[in-house]
Design a protein around this motif. Sequence first.
Motif, PDB file in Angstrom:
ATOM      1  N   ASP A  63       0.845  -1.192   0.000  1.00 61.41           N
ATOM      2  CA  ASP A  63       0.000   0.000   0.000  1.00 61.41           C
ATOM      3  C   ASP A  63       0.878   1.239   0.000  1.00 61.41           C
ATOM      4  O   ASP A  63       1.323   1.700   1.038  1.00 61.41           O
ATOM      5  N   THR A  64       1.148   1.770  -1.199  1.00 60.23           N
ATOM      6  CA  THR A  64       1.920   2.999  -1.312  1.00 60.23           C
ATOM      7  C   THR A  64       0.999   4.206  -1.435  1.00 60.23           C
ATOM      8  O   THR A  64       1.451   5.331  -1.478  1.00 60.23           O
ATOM      9  N   PHE A  65      -0.290   3.964  -1.496  1.00 57.02           N
ATOM     10  CA  PHE A  65      -1.307   5.003  -1.627  1.00 57.02           C
ATOM     11  C   PHE A  65      -1.920   5.192  -0.245  1.00 57.02           C
ATOM     12  O   PHE A  65      -2.436   4.247   0.332  1.00 57.02           O
ATOM     13  N   ASP A  66      -1.872   6.388   0.307  1.00 53.86           N
ATOM     14  CA  ASP A  66      -2.353   6.621   1.670  1.00 53.86           C
ATOM     15  C   ASP A  66      -3.876   6.748   1.695  1.00 53.86           C
ATOM     16  O   ASP A  66      -4.421   7.834   1.501  1.00 53.86           O
ATOM     17  N   LEU A  67      -4.553   5.634   1.952  1.00 55.11           N
ATOM     18  CA  LEU A  67      -6.012   5.635   1.964  1.00 55.11           C
ATOM     19  C   LEU A  67      -6.580   6.478   3.102  1.00 55.11           C
ATOM     20  O   LEU A  67      -7.665   7.038   2.970  1.00 55.11           O
ATOM     21  N   LYS A  68      -5.851   6.588   4.215  1.00 53.76           N
ATOM     22  CA  LYS A  68      -6.340   7.378   5.358  1.00 53.76           C
ATOM     23  C   LYS A  68      -6.602   8.835   4.969  1.00 53.76           C
ATOM     24  O   LYS A  68      -7.488   9.476   5.536  1.00 53.76           O
ATOM     25  N   ARG A  69      -5.844   9.354   4.029  1.00 60.90           N
ATOM     26  CA  ARG A  69      -6.041  10.740   3.590  1.00 60.90           C
ATOM     27  C   ARG A  69      -7.423  10.940   2.965  1.00 60.90           C
ATOM     28  O   ARG A  69      -7.879  12.071   2.820  1.00 60.90           O
ATOM     29  N   HIS A  70      -8.058   9.858   2.586  1.00 59.60           N
ATOM     30  CA  HIS A  70      -9.356   9.937   1.905  1.00 59.60           C
ATOM     31  C   HIS A  70     -10.508   9.488   2.796  1.00 59.60           C
ATOM     32  O   HIS A  70     -11.612   9.234   2.308  1.00 59.60           O
TER      33      HIS A  70
END
Length: 175
Positions: A3-10
């Motif tokens: 997971d290199t995409f920060d899902l928490k930001r969304h």
Amino acid sequence: MTDTFDLKRHIRDVPDFPVPGVLFRDITPLLRNAGAFAHAIDLMAAHVRAIAPDAIAAIESRGFLFGAPLAAMLGLPFVPIRKPGKLPAARMTIEYALEYGNNQLDIHADALSRGQRAVIVDDLLATGGTARAAAKLVELLGAEVAGIVFLIELAPLGGRSALAGYDVRSFVRYD
């Protein structure tokens, strides 16, 4: 898949919803961002593909947002686990306690066959009561719970321990 995409930001924090004192984790910003939503589905798909289930069972209503595209992507049947009064044919029912009171879940009696392996999908693991009830419904049909997958886990609420004995996976964890 890493997971290199920060899902928490969304995921948006909404204080005092649905009742005072609760910090609600709102996934609508994630759903609004096609890249974030696709990434969440891709993460789930990589994990579920390795389990090799026969079906995806998802919990109404936010579980449907992840379960249906996951089932379509993996070429698997989609089994809705619904709130009371929503299924038109013969069904199995279970009552359970949840964070804010009591509730009930239903599944069509013919949704899964004896021995089939299903992965249960929902958006959020809190206390684990809803997911545990969904797992019991799958088992009442004679099917096996191959895993339970969540986008978000609220670790301090202890849901993972309520699901002891099941393969539980989440992709965004709040400690």
